[in-house]
Design a protein around this motif. Structure first.
Motif, mmCIF file in Angstrom:
data_model
loop_
_atom_site.group_PDB
_atom_site.id
_atom_site.type_symbol
_atom_site.label_atom_id
_atom_site.label_comp_id
_atom_site.label_asym_id
_atom_site.label_seq_id
_atom_site.Cartn_x
_atom_site.Cartn_y
_atom_site.Cartn_z
ATOM 1 N N PHE A 181 -9.445 3.405 4.493
ATOM 2 C CA PHE A 181 -8.095 3.494 5.061
ATOM 3 C C PHE A 181 -7.300 4.665 4.495
ATOM 4 C CE2 PHE A 181 -9.308 -0.950 5.514
ATOM 5 C CZ PHE A 181 -8.855 -1.263 6.795
ATOM 6 N N GLU A 182 -7.948 5.555 3.737
ATOM 7 C CA GLU A 182 -7.222 6.592 3.020
ATOM 8 C C GLU A 182 -6.481 7.574 3.935
ATOM 9 O OE1 GLU A 182 -6.601 7.692 -0.626
ATOM 10 O OE2 GLU A 182 -6.372 5.624 0.001
ATOM 11 N N ARG A 183 -6.876 7.660 5.185
ATOM 12 C CA ARG A 183 -6.165 8.578 6.086
ATOM 13 C C ARG A 183 -4.915 7.944 6.693
ATOM 14 N NH1 ARG A 183 -10.317 12.874 8.995
ATOM 15 N NH2 ARG A 183 -10.959 13.832 7.011
ATOM 16 N N TYR A 184 -4.532 6.779 6.201
ATOM 17 C CA TYR A 184 -3.276 6.146 6.607
ATOM 18 C C TYR A 184 -2.358 6.106 5.394
ATOM 19 C CZ TYR A 184 -5.662 5.035 10.862
ATOM 20 O OH TYR A 184 -6.345 5.158 12.046
ATOM 21 N N ASP A 185 -1.216 6.769 5.517
ATOM 22 C CA ASP A 185 -0.339 6.932 4.360
ATOM 23 C C ASP A 185 0.448 5.666 4.072
ATOM 24 O OD1 ASP A 185 1.787 6.824 6.164
ATOM 25 O OD2 ASP A 185 2.221 8.975 6.064
ATOM 26 N N SER A 186 1.431 5.768 3.185
ATOM 27 C CA SER A 186 2.173 4.592 2.743
ATOM 28 C C SER A 186 3.089 4.025 3.818
ATOM 29 C CB SER A 186 2.994 4.929 1.489
ATOM 30 O OG SER A 186 2.126 5.169 0.400
ATOM 31 N N LEU A 189 0.951 5.703 8.675
ATOM 32 C CA LEU A 189 0.810 6.790 9.640
ATOM 33 C C LEU A 189 -0.424 7.621 9.323
ATOM 34 C CD1 LEU A 189 4.548 7.908 9.899
ATOM 35 C CD2 LEU A 189 3.274 6.345 11.390
ATOM 36 N N TYR A 190 -1.091 8.087 10.365
ATOM 37 C CA TYR A 190 -2.352 8.815 10.197
ATOM 38 C C TYR A 190 -2.105 10.206 9.626
ATOM 39 C CZ TYR A 190 -7.070 10.467 11.210
ATOM 40 O OH TYR A 190 -8.348 10.953 11.107
ATOM 41 N N ARG A 191 -2.989 10.611 8.738
ATOM 42 C CA ARG A 191 -2.929 11.931 8.118
ATOM 43 C C ARG A 191 -4.345 12.397 7.869
ATOM 44 N NH1 ARG A 191 -1.818 10.535 1.714
ATOM 45 N NH2 ARG A 191 -3.533 9.038 1.562
ATOM 46 N N VAL A 192 -4.527 13.680 7.737
ATOM 47 C CA VAL A 192 -5.843 14.248 7.441
ATOM 48 C C VAL A 192 -5.835 14.943 6.085
ATOM 49 C CG1 VAL A 192 -7.619 15.887 8.225
ATOM 50 C CG2 VAL A 192 -6.338 14.538 9.898
ATOM 51 N N ILE A 193 -4.676 15.477 5.699
ATOM 52 C CA ILE A 193 -4.522 16.269 4.482
ATOM 53 C C ILE A 193 -3.694 15.492 3.460
ATOM 54 C CG2 ILE A 193 -3.630 18.429 3.520
ATOM 55 C CD1 ILE A 193 -6.038 18.786 5.354
#
Length: 301
Positions: A181-186, A189-193
């Protein structure tokens, strides 16, 4: 019958909130209290609608849509007509939440997190305990403060934190799930970087692996295969295809129904009896009907 009573919806809402929401978990990175309320309601409406529509349990994990009002739709960046009320909103085909059902809900992602970095541990435990009924003992003298070096990713700092031999007994079942789940922030929301403590950025490694996927119900087998996956939709499909989700849903509702955890053989017999059709792809509403018509319901004191 009983489920047609107006009180049934109130009861189902209480069940869903107790099972999936659990208000002891705050939303540390979301400052809008109305959005927090809406994200919780998203999950409740999503599950409730699928139960009332008599969908199979797998729909909760594989859905390509959610229930949203404008607050939720704006948070996720969902396209579609603006509406004052709630309704079904489909994800775009390239949205990473497509096919992930509950695993893409911010009610889970934004509450099992910390202010700056998401928590792979909290997220992994949620999947194990809430969706697979594989429960952990309380961690003994655990230090929950993950220490970061300047060049650590969230994944690297967490992995180092849990590598001690005393931690591995449980974390072998937690971390591989949570890291997916690391590509979902706190905020969910989806993130790549990801931005590191030293100000540099790097692409996020969100590869995961899940053990005890095909173990007997509630059992975590350290010798089981760690099945790899590369998206939350893939994880959702693995759980949906394992039978663990249906078994756990039946168990979670039984716990709500009898107001305790199952603790004897007769409990197991009842659970397996009324959930037999659900385990073969039957509808969730039919399972609830089978329970309320069973001897355990009609003859209870």
């Amino acid at each position: 019958y009983v489920l047609d009573d107006a009180r049934a919806e109130r009861g189902l809402r209480r069940f869903i909130k107790g099972w999936l929401i659990n208000n002891q978990y705050p939303f540390p990175a979301i400052n809008n209290p109305d959005l927090v309320v809406a994200l919780k309601e998203e999950t409740v409406r999503f599950v409730l609608d699928n139960i009332e529509s008599n969908m199979p349990f797998s729909e909760l994990l594989l859905a390509e849509y959610t229930q949203a009002n404008d607050l939720v739709a704006d948070h996720y960046g969902l396209a579609g007509e603006t509406t004052e009320g709630w309704g079904m909103r489909r994800y775009a085909n390239d949205d990473p939440r497509t096919g992930a059902g509950l695993l893409g809900h911010a009610s889970f992602l934004a509450s099992r997190t910390n202010t700056v970095n998401p928590s792979p541990i909290k997220r992994g435990v949620f999947v194990r305990e809430m969706l697979m009924c594989q429960e952990f003992p309380p961690p003994a003298a655990a230090n929950f403060d993950v220490q970061f070096e300047d060049d650590d990713s969230n994944r690297e700092a967490t992995a180092r934190h849990t590598q001690e031999p005393a931690c591995r007994a449980c974390h072998q079942f937690i971390d591989g799930v949570g890291f997916g789940f690391e590509r979902y922030d706190s905020q969910g929301l989806y993130r790549v970087i990801e931005t590191l403590g030293n100000g540099e950025t790097q692409e996020i490694d969100a590869s995961g692996a899940i053990k005890s996927l095909y173990s007997p119900e509630t059992v975590m087998d350290p010798d089981s295969e760690a099945v790899p996956y590369h998206s939350i939709a893939e994880l959702a499909a693995l759980i949906a295809g394992s039978g663990q989700g249906e078994a756990c849903f039946a168990r979670q509702f039984y716990r709500y129904f009898v107001r305790r955890e199952e603790n004897k053989l007769s409990d197991e017999i009842i659970i397996r009896s009324y959930s037999q059709d659900l385990r073969n792809g039957g509808g969730m509403r039919d399972m609830l009907k089978d329970l309320v018509l069973s001897d355990s319901f009609t003859q209870r004191r």
